[in-house]
Write a protein that holds these residues in place. Sequence first.
Motif, PDB file in Angstrom:
ATOM      1  N   MET A  22       0.816  -1.205   0.000  1.00  0.00           N
ATOM      2  CA  MET A  22       0.000   0.000   0.000  1.00  0.00           C
ATOM      3  C   MET A  22       0.861   1.272   0.000  1.00  0.00           C
ATOM      4  SD  MET A  22      -2.949   1.109   2.720  1.00  0.00           S
ATOM      5  CE  MET A  22      -3.711  -0.501   2.701  1.00  0.00           C
ATOM      6  N   SER A  45      -2.143  -7.486  -2.561  1.00  0.00           N
ATOM      7  CA  SER A  45      -3.224  -7.061  -3.446  1.00  0.00           C
ATOM      8  C   SER A  45      -3.281  -5.536  -3.602  1.00  0.00           C
ATOM      9  CB  SER A  45      -4.564  -7.620  -2.977  1.00  0.00           C
ATOM     10  OG  SER A  45      -4.915  -7.101  -1.724  1.00  0.00           O
ATOM     11  N   THR A  46      -2.864  -4.797  -2.582  1.00  0.00           N
ATOM     12  CA  THR A  46      -2.887  -3.336  -2.730  1.00  0.00           C
ATOM     13  C   THR A  46      -1.785  -2.871  -3.689  1.00  0.00           C
ATOM     14  OG1 THR A  46      -1.541  -3.115  -0.733  1.00  0.00           O
ATOM     15  CG2 THR A  46      -3.911  -2.850  -0.472  1.00  0.00           C
ATOM     16  N   LEU A  58      -0.672  -4.709  -6.201  1.00  0.00           N
ATOM     17  CA  LEU A  58      -1.180  -5.080  -7.519  1.00  0.00           C
ATOM     18  C   LEU A  58      -2.232  -4.075  -7.983  1.00  0.00           C
ATOM     19  CD1 LEU A  58      -1.501  -8.906  -6.852  1.00  0.00           C
ATOM     20  CD2 LEU A  58       0.118  -7.841  -8.426  1.00  0.00           C
ATOM     21  N   GLY A  59      -3.025  -3.583  -7.022  1.00  0.00           N
ATOM     22  CA  GLY A  59      -4.026  -2.566  -7.338  1.00  0.00           C
ATOM     23  C   GLY A  59      -3.383  -1.299  -7.876  1.00  0.00           C
ATOM     24  N   LEU A 106      -2.431  -1.969 -11.476  1.00  0.00           N
ATOM     25  CA  LEU A 106      -3.624  -1.921 -12.320  1.00  0.00           C
ATOM     26  C   LEU A 106      -4.114  -0.474 -12.502  1.00  0.00           C
ATOM     27  CD1 LEU A 106      -5.500  -3.935 -13.807  1.00  0.00           C
ATOM     28  CD2 LEU A 106      -7.052  -3.752 -11.863  1.00  0.00           C
ATOM     29  N   LYS A 149      -4.750   1.647 -15.994  1.00  0.00           N
ATOM     30  CA  LYS A 149      -5.954   2.416 -16.331  1.00  0.00           C
ATOM     31  C   LYS A 149      -5.592   3.847 -16.693  1.00  0.00           C
ATOM     32  CE  LYS A 149      -9.250  -0.178 -13.490  1.00  0.00           C
ATOM     33  NZ  LYS A 149      -9.955  -0.175 -12.188  1.00  0.00           N
ATOM     34  N   ILE A 193      -2.513 -13.932 -11.481  1.00  0.00           N
ATOM     35  CA  ILE A 193      -3.773 -14.102 -10.739  1.00  0.00           C
ATOM     36  C   ILE A 193      -4.634 -12.842 -10.854  1.00  0.00           C
ATOM     37  CG2 ILE A 193      -4.762 -14.348  -8.410  1.00  0.00           C
ATOM     38  CD1 ILE A 193      -2.250 -16.087  -7.752  1.00  0.00           C
ATOM     39  N   ALA A 194      -3.979 -11.683 -10.798  1.00  0.00           N
ATOM     40  CA  ALA A 194      -4.710 -10.419 -10.858  1.00  0.00           C
ATOM     41  C   ALA A 194      -5.150 -10.072 -12.286  1.00  0.00           C
ATOM     42  CB  ALA A 194      -3.836  -9.292 -10.291  1.00  0.00           C
TER      43      ALA A 194
END
Lengths: 124, 153
Positions: A31, A66-67, A69-70, A73, A77, A101-102
Amino acid sequence: MSQKPGGEIMSVNVFIDGLTLVAQLTGDLDMVTGAELKKAVDQRWDDFEKLDCLVLDLTNVSFTDSTGLGAILGRYKKVKTREGDMIIVGAKGGVKEDLEIAGILKLCKHAESLEDINCDKHRF
Amino acid sequence: MNIEQCHNQMSEKNEVHLRFPSLPENIAFARSTVAAFAVQIESFTEAEYNEIRKAVSEAVSNCVQHAYPNSVGMIDISVFINEQTLTIIIKDQGVGIENVDLAKESDFTTKPDENLGLGFSFMTACMDKIEIQSILGEGTTVTMKKRPEKLDA
């Protein structure tokens, strides 16, 4: 670049090569470093409107969650809003698995090293 | 206590407790500290230590982002080693999860712009067992267990 307790080195090094913005990450992508990535990339991407390719060099990243990877992503965008391309470089082991996976490796290309890249030749 | 007794005692039962505010910079601290403690279970592989780091990172990130969305609250982590099994309990007194089953589903996220909804999936994939107890307005407790795979091979 600063050495953090626990042996983790976290840094985002950003430079421009032609019309390509290159971000080299070192350490854990979570994060906090994800927010650093966002800040470093978005500012330059917005400042230089002619940039049309973002290269994320993950060669020295050994951990993502996951943060983190966010954040990757989110940069995809961002780049797409201006019809740009994003290329990921040097993801290995668990980091590469996480990107799969993401679904991020379905969206953008992956190259083994920075030397293999020529943004103009990676058009979709 | 002689060295042999000391060594025998080391690997059987131990525990550590951490309490810290839900600041993003504490996420790395939490995952590193828990993994450093887990090293006392020597049979874990490097890949398994990484899975422990990831599971803790996901759980603590959830506390920072979702349990205390507009404020800073306390996060309590207790880690136990018992008979070569690692138990991690991560507790907050935040807003709670409305529907735990839905939250555990892959791709579910309350913030689609920033998040992938992979947090609980990663936790489940990284640990042997995960249990989530949540009460709206009171908080969430995530309990995770992991044992070195080679001990049960």
